[in-house]
Design an enzyme around this catalytic site. Structure first.
Site, PDB file in Angstrom:
ATOM      1  CE1 TYR A 202      -3.107   3.138   1.017  1.00 37.71           C
ATOM      2  CE2 TYR A 202      -1.556   3.413   2.829  1.00 37.71           C
ATOM      3  CZ  TYR A 202      -2.594   3.906   2.050  1.00 37.71           C
ATOM      4  OH  TYR A 202      -3.113   5.144   2.312  1.00 37.71           O
TER       5      TYR A 202
HETATM    6  P1  NAD Z   1     -12.147   5.168   1.834  1.00 35.76           P
HETATM    7  O1  NAD Z   1     -11.974   3.761   1.370  1.00 35.76           O
HETATM    8  O2  NAD Z   1     -13.199   5.442   2.828  1.00 35.76           O
HETATM    9  O3  NAD Z   1     -12.368   6.113   0.561  1.00 35.76           O
HETATM   10  C1  NAD Z   1     -11.729   5.868  -0.679  1.00 35.76           C
HETATM   11  C2  NAD Z   1     -12.797   5.849  -1.765  1.00 35.76           C
HETATM   12  O4  NAD Z   1     -12.142   5.684  -3.027  1.00 35.76           O
HETATM   13  C3  NAD Z   1     -13.793   4.683  -1.629  1.00 35.76           C
HETATM   14  O5  NAD Z   1     -15.127   5.163  -1.493  1.00 35.76           O
HETATM   15  C4  NAD Z   1     -13.604   3.883  -2.910  1.00 35.76           C
HETATM   16  O6  NAD Z   1     -14.793   3.337  -3.451  1.00 35.76           O
HETATM   17  C5  NAD Z   1     -12.996   4.924  -3.853  1.00 35.76           C
HETATM   18  N1  NAD Z   1     -12.220   4.287  -4.919  1.00 35.76           N
HETATM   19  C6  NAD Z   1     -11.185   3.430  -4.793  1.00 35.76           C
HETATM   20  N2  NAD Z   1     -10.771   3.028  -6.006  1.00 35.76           N
HETATM   21  C7  NAD Z   1     -11.573   3.644  -6.924  1.00 35.76           C
HETATM   22  C8  NAD Z   1     -11.643   3.617  -8.333  1.00 35.76           C
HETATM   23  N3  NAD Z   1     -10.833   2.844  -9.074  1.00 35.76           N
HETATM   24  N4  NAD Z   1     -12.574   4.370  -8.948  1.00 35.76           N
HETATM   25  C9  NAD Z   1     -13.436   5.137  -8.218  1.00 35.76           C
HETATM   26  N5  NAD Z   1     -13.429   5.190  -6.869  1.00 35.76           N
HETATM   27  C10 NAD Z   1     -12.500   4.449  -6.226  1.00 35.76           C
HETATM   28  O7  NAD Z   1     -10.705   5.651   2.368  1.00 35.76           O
HETATM   29  P2  NAD Z   1     -10.300   6.926   3.218  1.00 35.76           P
HETATM   30  O8  NAD Z   1      -9.829   6.463   4.527  1.00 35.76           O
HETATM   31  O9  NAD Z   1     -11.365   7.960   3.125  1.00 35.76           O
HETATM   32  O10 NAD Z   1      -9.011   7.421   2.392  1.00 35.76           O
HETATM   33  C11 NAD Z   1      -9.123   8.438   1.411  1.00 35.76           C
HETATM   34  C12 NAD Z   1      -7.734   8.731   0.852  1.00 35.76           C
HETATM   35  O11 NAD Z   1      -6.861   9.189   1.875  1.00 35.76           O
HETATM   36  C13 NAD Z   1      -7.031   7.531   0.223  1.00 35.76           C
HETATM   37  O12 NAD Z   1      -6.314   7.991  -0.910  1.00 35.76           O
HETATM   38  C14 NAD Z   1      -6.057   7.071   1.293  1.00 35.76           C
HETATM   39  O13 NAD Z   1      -4.944   6.395   0.725  1.00 35.76           O
HETATM   40  C15 NAD Z   1      -5.678   8.393   1.901  1.00 35.76           C
HETATM   41  N6  NAD Z   1      -5.242   8.316   3.293  1.00 35.76           N
HETATM   42  C16 NAD Z   1      -6.122   7.909   4.255  1.00 35.76           C
HETATM   43  C17 NAD Z   1      -5.715   7.900   5.583  1.00 35.76           C
HETATM   44  C18 NAD Z   1      -6.621   7.455   6.703  1.00 35.76           C
HETATM   45  O14 NAD Z   1      -6.148   7.369   7.835  1.00 35.76           O
HETATM   46  N7  NAD Z   1      -7.913   7.168   6.435  1.00 35.76           N
HETATM   47  C19 NAD Z   1      -4.406   8.312   5.918  1.00 35.76           C
HETATM   48  C20 NAD Z   1      -3.532   8.654   4.893  1.00 35.76           C
HETATM   49  C21 NAD Z   1      -3.963   8.687   3.584  1.00 35.76           C
HETATM   50  C1  UGA Z   2      -4.110   4.448   8.471  1.00 38.81           C
HETATM   51  C2  UGA Z   2      -5.014   4.316   7.234  1.00 38.81           C
HETATM   52  O1  UGA Z   2      -5.783   3.125   7.304  1.00 38.81           O
HETATM   53  C3  UGA Z   2      -4.227   4.291   5.946  1.00 38.81           C
HETATM   54  O2  UGA Z   2      -5.143   4.436   4.865  1.00 38.81           O
HETATM   55  C4  UGA Z   2      -3.265   5.452   5.952  1.00 38.81           C
HETATM   56  O3  UGA Z   2      -2.526   5.523   4.785  1.00 38.81           O
HETATM   57  C5  UGA Z   2      -2.370   5.427   7.159  1.00 38.81           C
HETATM   58  O4  UGA Z   2      -3.189   5.498   8.318  1.00 38.81           O
HETATM   59  C6  UGA Z   2      -1.450   6.622   7.171  1.00 38.81           C
HETATM   60  O5  UGA Z   2      -1.288   7.280   8.188  1.00 38.81           O
HETATM   61  O6  UGA Z   2      -0.861   6.904   6.127  1.00 38.81           O
HETATM   62  P1  UGA Z   2      -3.108   2.723  10.169  1.00 38.81           P
HETATM   63  O7  UGA Z   2      -2.129   3.629  10.831  1.00 38.81           O
HETATM   64  O8  UGA Z   2      -2.783   1.290  10.043  1.00 38.81           O
HETATM   65  O9  UGA Z   2      -3.423   3.233   8.681  1.00 38.81           O
HETATM   66  O10 UGA Z   2      -4.518   2.969  10.920  1.00 38.81           O
HETATM   67  P2  UGA Z   2      -5.420   2.038  11.848  1.00 38.81           P
HETATM   68  O11 UGA Z   2      -6.076   0.983  11.037  1.00 38.81           O
HETATM   69  O12 UGA Z   2      -6.304   2.912  12.647  1.00 38.81           O
HETATM   70  O13 UGA Z   2      -4.362   1.286  12.775  1.00 38.81           O
HETATM   71  C7  UGA Z   2      -3.657   1.950  13.826  1.00 38.81           C
HETATM   72  C8  UGA Z   2      -2.899   0.912  14.631  1.00 38.81           C
HETATM   73  O14 UGA Z   2      -3.865   0.056  15.267  1.00 38.81           O
HETATM   74  C9  UGA Z   2      -2.005  -0.004  13.813  1.00 38.81           C
HETATM   75  O15 UGA Z   2      -0.812  -0.239  14.506  1.00 38.81           O
HETATM   76  C10 UGA Z   2      -2.778  -1.305  13.711  1.00 38.81           C
HETATM   77  O16 UGA Z   2      -1.966  -2.464  13.675  1.00 38.81           O
HETATM   78  C11 UGA Z   2      -3.606  -1.297  14.976  1.00 38.81           C
HETATM   79  N1  UGA Z   2      -4.903  -2.002  14.758  1.00 38.81           N
HETATM   80  C12 UGA Z   2      -5.761  -1.583  13.792  1.00 38.81           C
HETATM   81  C13 UGA Z   2      -5.205  -3.098  15.538  1.00 38.81           C
HETATM   82  O17 UGA Z   2      -4.422  -3.514  16.421  1.00 38.81           O
HETATM   83  N2  UGA Z   2      -6.386  -3.739  15.307  1.00 38.81           N
HETATM   84  C14 UGA Z   2      -7.276  -3.333  14.346  1.00 38.81           C
HETATM   85  O18 UGA Z   2      -8.356  -3.952  14.179  1.00 38.81           O
HETATM   86  C15 UGA Z   2      -6.954  -2.215  13.564  1.00 38.81           C
END
Ligand code: NAD
Ligand code: UGA
Length: 330
Positions: A159
């Protein structure tokens, strides 16, 4: 380079990819509240996907919002981007732990190939600004201290590699002599708040405390994250779209890091219930610690994170209580 968007003024027209997702749907709501005309694109269709419908409940009937159900890997994009002041490219497959193995084909297609298509369409119709949702995961293993944007990326999961590749594609396009747009690549640090994805820690911990399945606790819970509230992330993204600056990479995090065990304690305090856990080994690709040096975003955007973790997770709990989780669609 001239940018149509003027700092301090709402964007007239914007496109949000990933609009039906967690962060994208909050971004849509915030843009609409500022009076921006918004086109939301997502392959999850709220007509058939209850989770997407719930995320977009506030936007679908808004006169300024148009939703387009489409897959970015294949759909024509230029017509959707015409006249946009900014494209916010937030669509991606976002899970770290599920990105190993055969799913990497889909990760590369959605996170890298689709990003290339978005960039090409921005060039075609001369969109002035692209805001790309990059990820703190691009840094990989760190020494535990705050990471600045100049640190060498060492992505530790498929990822993270796909997100870094998407970011590099953005920078390569922005560097072309013929390109008319600037890219703001925002490295977001573990985002949480209402509508958080069902695979993420905080929502799962609340669900477990409230009688749902026990939380799978990966590792010993000493791992740390710079948990960042979704409302703060959305303000940063909108500020980045309007800031009078050229292409850059910006950390969007709080500068505070918290262990998973401390998060579980906070969830227990708020709910008054223990969080039942299944202890499992640490997962491949999960980094030990993240912590943002956010000074560049503070300086260049005039942005500050406002939401402390306890305040943000209280809001997430209130939202969960009012909106029990919906099944995720195809
Ligand atoms: P999310 O899965 O809730 O939203 C992503 C959306 O993208 C989904 O609704 C999915 O259907 C859509 N999507 C994926 N592939 C697609 C495609 N081929 N065509 C059209 N739509 C498509 O995820 P999120 O947590 O809201 O993350 C949003 C963005 O932020 C992502 O780019 C993710 O990598 C980035 N990001 C998220 C986090 C986090 O902590 N949530 C942290 C860092 C970066
Ligand atoms: C999150 C988002 O899911 C990614 O899309 C994003 O890119 C990433 O942050 C980022 O900062 O770039 P993550 O940090 O793994 O990823 O977020 P969580 O799923 O909330 O996990 C946080 C921590 O909790 C991790 O260490 C994970 O191993 C732990 N965790 C998570 C558990 O122990 N159990 C779970 O069910 C989920």
């Amino acid at each position: 380079m001239q940018h149509k968007a003027t700092p301090g003024h709402a964007l007239s027209r914007a496109v949000v990819t990933g609009a039906a997702g967690f962060i994208g749907s909050h971004l849509v709501d915030a843009l609409l509240a500022e009076g921006t005309i918004v086109i939301g694109v997502d392959r999850r269709d709220p007509r058939t996907d209850p989770g997407a419908a719930a995320n977009l409940a506030g936007a679908l009937d808004h006169p300024g919002f148009t939703f387009v159900a489409a897959d970015l890997r294949t759909c024509p994009l230029a017509a959707l981007f015409l006249q946009a002041d900014a494209v916010f490219h937030f669509a991606a497959l976002p899970g770290v732990r599920g990105s190993w193995g055969e799913r990497f084909v889909e990760y590369t297609a959605c996170n890298v190939f689709a990003t290339e298509r978005v960039l090409a369409a921005c060039e075609d119709v001369r969109v002035p600004r692209l805001v790309y949702a990059s990820s703190s995961s691009v840094y990989g293993t760190t020494n535990g201290g705050a990471t600045g944007e100049q640190s060498a990326p060492m992505p530790g999961s498929p990822y993270a590699i796909s997100k870094l590749a998407g970011e590099q594609l953005c920078l390569a396009h922005a560097g072309k002599a013929t390109t008319t747009f600037a890219v703001m690549a925002l490295r977001l640090f573990t985002v949480y708040g209402p509508r958080q994805r069902g695979d993420m820690l905080i929502g799962r911990a609340f669900t477990a405390a409230l009688g749902g399945p026990a939380l799978n606790l990966y590792g010993d819970g000493s791992q740390r994250r710079d948990f960042t509230y979704v409302g703060d992330v959305v303000r940063a993204a909108i500020a980045a779209a309007a800031a009078p600056i050229g292409t850059t990479v910006l950390n969007i995090g709080t500068g505070v890091t918290t262990t998973v065990l401390d998060v579980l304690n906070a969830v227990e305090d708020l709910t008054g219930h223990p969080v039942p856990v299944n202890r499992l080994p640490a997962q491949a690709g999960d980094v030990e610690a993240t912590l943002a040096d956010n000074s560049r975003a503070v300086d260049l955007l005039g942005w500050q994170p406002r939401t402390a973790l306890t305040q943000g997770i209280s809001r997430q709990l209130a939202h969960l209580n009012a909106n029990p989780p919906q099944p995720v669609g195809a």
